[in-house]
Scaffold this active site. Structure first.
Site, PDB file in Angstrom:
ATOM      1  N   SER A  63      56.029  15.538  16.955  1.00 55.67           N
ATOM      2  CA  SER A  63      56.361  14.128  16.776  1.00 55.67           C
ATOM      3  C   SER A  63      55.115  13.243  16.920  1.00 55.67           C
ATOM      4  O   SER A  63      54.144  13.424  16.190  1.00 55.67           O
ATOM      5  CB  SER A  63      57.462  13.735  17.766  1.00 55.67           C
ATOM      6  OG  SER A  63      58.065  12.520  17.408  1.00 55.67           O
ATOM      7  N   ASP A  70      66.157  16.250  10.505  1.00 52.92           N
ATOM      8  CA  ASP A  70      65.430  15.450  11.498  1.00 52.92           C
ATOM      9  C   ASP A  70      65.836  13.991  11.328  1.00 52.92           C
ATOM     10  O   ASP A  70      65.537  13.368  10.310  1.00 52.92           O
ATOM     11  CB  ASP A  70      63.925  15.621  11.292  1.00 52.92           C
ATOM     12  CG  ASP A  70      63.100  15.054  12.430  1.00 52.92           C
ATOM     13  OD1 ASP A  70      63.470  13.982  12.943  1.00 52.92           O
ATOM     14  OD2 ASP A  70      62.075  15.668  12.785  1.00 52.92           O
ATOM     15  N   HIS A 109      65.210  17.030  15.105  1.00 56.89           N
ATOM     16  CA  HIS A 109      63.863  16.661  15.531  1.00 56.89           C
ATOM     17  C   HIS A 109      63.410  17.494  16.738  1.00 56.89           C
ATOM     18  O   HIS A 109      62.282  17.978  16.776  1.00 56.89           O
ATOM     19  CB  HIS A 109      63.841  15.170  15.887  1.00 56.89           C
ATOM     20  CG  HIS A 109      62.485  14.636  16.179  1.00 56.89           C
ATOM     21  ND1 HIS A 109      61.462  14.632  15.253  1.00 56.89           N
ATOM     22  CD2 HIS A 109      61.965  14.067  17.304  1.00 56.89           C
ATOM     23  CE1 HIS A 109      60.383  14.095  15.785  1.00 56.89           C
ATOM     24  NE2 HIS A 109      60.655  13.740  17.028  1.00 56.89           N
TER      25      HIS A 109
END
Length: 276
Positions: free
Chosen positions: A97, A227, A256
């Site tokens: 991320s 995601d 995610h």
């Protein structure tokens, strides 16, 4: 565990486990978490003979809660201070991320010999926010809403993110882990509200296009097609096109937070790629 002090006096907390002659794997966490988010990966790769290192980004976890420096250039400079202090060579940098953006910015600028490979998992590059040049991006209003919710009630926001879209626990039939939710909330609340607020701009508006173009080392790009935080179509496929030596591995319907929901599969995929 230890600390390193950066050029502006910020104390960065890090973990450093495993044999000093093992290849270093450096883990970069997402927003608003800490190095604790990598427990499943650090234990796995430690058992496979690697030296595993993870730091808490400034304003996150156990690192200093600074008034400034909450943007990608400083994040990358902090990583450089850590790798210099530990004299890491031929390291593999693995980012999830926001941490994937940090990896891209650092690796593009790293000193020769410091980096051997990189992994971007559910990562924010090339750029998240919608614009004329990125029409498939996420509208700025989404990030503005995150900021207003964080300022109003950060504790409640973090419950809602962890119990909903981050791990895909809002999907029908999802197997919900209360432990993952609680641990996400715990990590988030350990950090500083100002750092988390400013980091939203850093992860959503930073354009990593030129960083990706500069990276020479092999990069594995891993992303779940479901995601809900960093949408697949505007991230992984575009990132691979910009890399000189990128490999895309997609995970159908994975969320995610797939590294925590499916650690066995993803850890083994990373290990196989490292050995290839």
């Amino acid at each position: 565990m230890g600390t390193v002090t950066t050029s502006d006096g910020t104390v960065i907390f890090y973990k450093d486990w495993g044999p000093r002659d093992g290849q270093p794997l450096v883990f970069h966490h997402g927003w608003p978490l800490s190095s604790d988010d990598w427990d499943a990966q650090m234990l796995f790769f430690l058992q496979h003979g690697y030296r595993v290192i993870a730091h808490d980004r400034r304003g996150h976890g156990r690192s200093d809660q600074t008034a400034d420096g909450h943007e990608m250039d400083t994040y990358a400079a902090d990583v450089a201070a850590l790798t210099d202090a530990l004299d890491l060579r031929d390291a593999v940098h693995i980012g999830h991320s926001t941490g994937g953006g940090e990896v891209a910015r650092y690796v593009a600028r790293a000193k020769p010999g410091r980096v051997a490979k990189a992994v971007l998992a559910g990562a924010v590059p090339p750029v998240m926010v919608k614009s004329e040049s990125n029409p498939g991006g996420t509208p700025i209003e989404v990030f503005d809403r995150f900021r207003s919710q964080l300022a109003a009630n950060r504790a409640q926001l973090y419950i809602e993110i962890a119990s909903g879209p981050f791990y895909g626990f809002n999907r029908p039939g999802a197997e919900v882990s209360q432990g993952l939710i609680d641990n996400w909330w715990r990590q988030g609340m350990t950090g500083a509200a100002n750092a988390h607020y400013e980091c939203i701009k850093a992860f959503s508006e930073t354009d990593f296009t030129e960083d990706l173009k500069k990276i020479e080392v092999p990069v594995l790009v891993m992303h779940g097609t479901d995601d809900q935080i960093v949408p697949y179509d505007d991230a992984a496929p575009l990132t691979v096109k910009l890399l000189k030596n990128g490999t895309l591995k997609s995970y159908e319907d994975y969320p995610h937070g797939m590294l925590s929901v499916y650690p066995d599969e993803l850890n083994n995929d990373i290990l196989e790629w490292l050995k290839s």
